[in-house]
Design a protein around this motif. Sequence first.
Motif, PDB file in Angstrom:
ATOM      1  N   VAL A 180     -79.439 -79.294   5.514  1.00  0.00           N
ATOM      2  CA  VAL A 180     -78.083 -79.061   6.021  1.00  0.00           C
ATOM      3  C   VAL A 180     -77.757 -80.155   7.025  1.00  0.00           C
ATOM      4  CG1 VAL A 180     -78.188 -76.564   5.664  1.00  0.00           C
ATOM      5  CG2 VAL A 180     -78.945 -77.538   7.848  1.00  0.00           C
ATOM      6  N   HIS A 181     -76.456 -80.413   7.220  1.00  0.00           N
ATOM      7  CA  HIS A 181     -76.078 -81.426   8.196  1.00  0.00           C
ATOM      8  C   HIS A 181     -74.711 -81.119   8.777  1.00  0.00           C
ATOM      9  CE1 HIS A 181     -74.027 -83.017   4.587  1.00  0.00           C
ATOM     10  NE2 HIS A 181     -73.186 -83.577   5.433  1.00  0.00           N
ATOM     11  N   HIS A 182     -74.429 -81.755   9.890  1.00  0.00           N
ATOM     12  CA  HIS A 182     -73.138 -81.598  10.578  1.00  0.00           C
ATOM     13  C   HIS A 182     -72.864 -82.889  11.334  1.00  0.00           C
ATOM     14  CE1 HIS A 182     -69.855 -80.033  12.903  1.00  0.00           C
ATOM     15  NE2 HIS A 182     -70.520 -80.092  14.040  1.00  0.00           N
ATOM     16  N   SER A 183     -71.649 -83.433  11.186  1.00  0.00           N
ATOM     17  CA  SER A 183     -71.286 -84.675  11.855  1.00  0.00           C
ATOM     18  C   SER A 183     -70.152 -84.432  12.836  1.00  0.00           C
ATOM     19  CB  SER A 183     -70.888 -85.747  10.834  1.00  0.00           C
ATOM     20  OG  SER A 183     -69.765 -85.323  10.067  1.00  0.00           O
ATOM     21  N   ALA A 184     -70.149 -85.227  13.904  1.00  0.00           N
ATOM     22  CA  ALA A 184     -69.098 -85.130  14.918  1.00  0.00           C
ATOM     23  C   ALA A 184     -69.121 -86.388  15.776  1.00  0.00           C
ATOM     24  CB  ALA A 184     -69.302 -83.891  15.793  1.00  0.00           C
ATOM     25  N   ALA A 185     -67.986 -86.726  16.364  1.00  0.00           N
ATOM     26  CA  ALA A 185     -67.903 -87.858  17.293  1.00  0.00           C
ATOM     27  C   ALA A 185     -67.860 -87.297  18.706  1.00  0.00           C
ATOM     28  CB  ALA A 185     -66.674 -88.710  16.994  1.00  0.00           C
ATOM     29  N   ARG A 186     -69.018 -86.825  19.165  1.00  0.00           N
ATOM     30  CA  ARG A 186     -69.083 -86.131  20.450  1.00  0.00           C
ATOM     31  C   ARG A 186     -70.332 -86.518  21.222  1.00  0.00           C
ATOM     32  NH1 ARG A 186     -65.567 -82.191  21.550  1.00  0.00           N
ATOM     33  NH2 ARG A 186     -64.214 -81.434  19.889  1.00  0.00           N
ATOM     34  N   ALA A 187     -70.259 -86.351  22.529  1.00  0.00           N
ATOM     35  CA  ALA A 187     -71.405 -86.525  23.410  1.00  0.00           C
ATOM     36  C   ALA A 187     -72.047 -85.153  23.643  1.00  0.00           C
ATOM     37  CB  ALA A 187     -70.955 -87.165  24.719  1.00  0.00           C
ATOM     38  N   GLN A 209     -83.348 -84.695  12.154  1.00  0.00           N
ATOM     39  CA  GLN A 209     -82.883 -86.078  12.265  1.00  0.00           C
ATOM     40  C   GLN A 209     -81.477 -86.092  12.857  1.00  0.00           C
ATOM     41  OE1 GLN A 209     -84.422 -88.993   9.678  1.00  0.00           O
ATOM     42  NE2 GLN A 209     -82.410 -89.661   8.976  1.00  0.00           N
ATOM     43  N   ILE A 210     -81.236 -87.007  13.797  1.00  0.00           N
ATOM     44  CA  ILE A 210     -79.896 -87.293  14.319  1.00  0.00           C
ATOM     45  C   ILE A 210     -79.726 -88.794  14.267  1.00  0.00           C
ATOM     46  CG2 ILE A 210     -78.276 -87.022  16.220  1.00  0.00           C
ATOM     47  CD1 ILE A 210     -79.958 -84.739  17.287  1.00  0.00           C
ATOM     48  N   GLU A 211     -78.643 -89.252  13.651  1.00  0.00           N
ATOM     49  CA  GLU A 211     -78.427 -90.689  13.487  1.00  0.00           C
ATOM     50  C   GLU A 211     -76.941 -90.986  13.573  1.00  0.00           C
ATOM     51  OE1 GLU A 211     -79.509 -91.787   9.316  1.00  0.00           O
ATOM     52  OE2 GLU A 211     -79.603 -89.605   9.051  1.00  0.00           O
ATOM     53  N   PHE A 212     -76.604 -92.234  13.800  1.00  0.00           N
ATOM     54  CA  PHE A 212     -75.203 -92.637  13.799  1.00  0.00           C
ATOM     55  C   PHE A 212     -74.657 -92.608  12.383  1.00  0.00           C
ATOM     56  CE2 PHE A 212     -76.486 -94.961  17.776  1.00  0.00           C
ATOM     57  CZ  PHE A 212     -75.689 -94.225  18.630  1.00  0.00           C
ATOM     58  N   GLY A 213     -73.368 -92.266  12.252  1.00  0.00           N
ATOM     59  CA  GLY A 213     -72.733 -92.203  10.948  1.00  0.00           C
ATOM     60  C   GLY A 213     -72.239 -90.807  10.630  1.00  0.00           C
ATOM     61  N   LEU A 214     -71.787 -90.637   9.401  1.00  0.00           N
ATOM     62  CA  LEU A 214     -71.216 -89.362   8.964  1.00  0.00           C
ATOM     63  C   LEU A 214     -72.065 -88.645   7.938  1.00  0.00           C
ATOM     64  CD1 LEU A 214     -67.475 -90.461   8.611  1.00  0.00           C
ATOM     65  CD2 LEU A 214     -68.533 -89.216  10.510  1.00  0.00           C
ATOM     66  N   SER A 215     -73.024 -89.341   7.314  1.00  0.00           N
ATOM     67  CA  SER A 215     -73.859 -88.737   6.267  1.00  0.00           C
ATOM     68  C   SER A 215     -75.322 -88.991   6.576  1.00  0.00           C
ATOM     69  CB  SER A 215     -73.518 -89.323   4.892  1.00  0.00           C
ATOM     70  OG  SER A 215     -72.165 -89.077   4.558  1.00  0.00           O
ATOM     71  N   PRO A 216     -76.190 -88.013   6.324  1.00  0.00           N
ATOM     72  CA  PRO A 216     -77.612 -88.208   6.608  1.00  0.00           C
ATOM     73  C   PRO A 216     -78.263 -89.148   5.601  1.00  0.00           C
ATOM     74  CG  PRO A 216     -77.252 -86.079   5.567  1.00  0.00           C
ATOM     75  CD  PRO A 216     -75.898 -86.659   5.815  1.00  0.00           C
ATOM     76  N   SER A 217     -79.216 -89.911   6.080  1.00  0.00           N
ATOM     77  CA  SER A 217     -79.998 -90.784   5.209  1.00  0.00           C
ATOM     78  C   SER A 217     -81.399 -90.207   5.055  1.00  0.00           C
ATOM     79  CB  SER A 217     -80.054 -92.199   5.795  1.00  0.00           C
ATOM     80  OG  SER A 217     -80.781 -92.218   7.012  1.00  0.00           O
ATOM     81  N   SER A 218     -82.267 -90.913   4.347  1.00  0.00           N
ATOM     82  CA  SER A 218     -83.622 -90.421   4.128  1.00  0.00           C
ATOM     83  C   SER A 218     -84.333 -90.220   5.470  1.00  0.00           C
ATOM     84  CB  SER A 218     -84.407 -91.381   3.240  1.00  0.00           C
ATOM     85  OG  SER A 218     -84.552 -92.648   3.867  1.00  0.00           O
ATOM     86  N   TYR A 219     -85.254 -89.291   5.494  1.00  0.00           N
ATOM     87  CA  TYR A 219     -85.903 -88.882   6.736  1.00  0.00           C
ATOM     88  C   TYR A 219     -86.736 -90.021   7.333  1.00  0.00           C
ATOM     89  CZ  TYR A 219     -88.901 -86.399  10.011  1.00  0.00           C
ATOM     90  OH  TYR A 219     -89.571 -86.006  11.141  1.00  0.00           O
ATOM     91  N   VAL A 220     -86.593 -90.192   8.649  1.00  0.00           N
ATOM     92  CA  VAL A 220     -87.379 -91.157   9.409  1.00  0.00           C
ATOM     93  C   VAL A 220     -88.314 -90.365  10.327  1.00  0.00           C
ATOM     94  CG1 VAL A 220     -87.323 -93.115  10.988  1.00  0.00           C
ATOM     95  CG2 VAL A 220     -85.446 -92.772   9.348  1.00  0.00           C
TER      96      VAL A 220
END
Length: 284
Positions: A180-187, A209-220
Amino acid sequence: MLGFGWDTGALSGKRRGPSGPPATVLDFTAGVLPAGVSVTRSSPATVVNPAGVRVTVPANSPRFDHDPETGAPLGLLLEGGTTNFAPDADFTTYQSGNNTIVQAMPAVTGPDGQTGSVYRLQHGAQSSTYLKLRQFTGTDAKVISLWVKAMGANTDFQLYADGSAGISPVLTATGEWTRVHHSAARAGQWGINNGGDTYGTDILVALPQIEFGLSPSSYVPTSGGNAPRSADIARLDGINGIFDVTLRYGSGVEETWSAQSIENGWWPPLSGPHLMRITLRPTA
């Protein structure tokens, strides 16, 4: 031979097009690179193998991804660089509310096909029920993602960014592992809660995982700090001319461009991370 020490010459083939000229087909579903294709990446990265197990491949090695449930090939995985800002895969290291319980589940197999990555998260249907993964000051767009599974019956919960100000729609954990994921432009604080004190939550969680952008990428993978992954950079050499280009993605979607000029170092712009096939047909 390519720079990875793999003999890939047999994998690129020519197929006669509908109007006669032979088409060059570059197939990425067999687990090796077609002749003329190379991939570089300056860091290790993860990928799902045919057995559904998430593995790490070395720097400058191509990633051939697979569906974690069926093992079906998704093709060559190509992504931009990113950093995982969720500093630890161990959920017990994160700050939690007074009515939140986090427990390691070392015997449970996670979505990566391995044990040791799964934690049980319990929230009461009351206040002070949260698990904070990260605090941010900047308001750049970010996306939080993790894998969830219900401990018993289906369970509702929410992800949040900047506390309740950036909370996600209600999400549901079922009996199957789901990312699951959720994106936002927030602090502010980013993490998991019980949905505005409404839901009593009992779920299994893994691989945050938390990363910059709107969609999740492969796990780091992370272990005590931020973890970067470099971009995959692909190129094609040895083919020159004007071609009609068809791309087939792991999603089944196809894209076609007419009369593309191709020379050494060419690579098409991609609209998805998984590339199954490139077909090059000489433009009539």
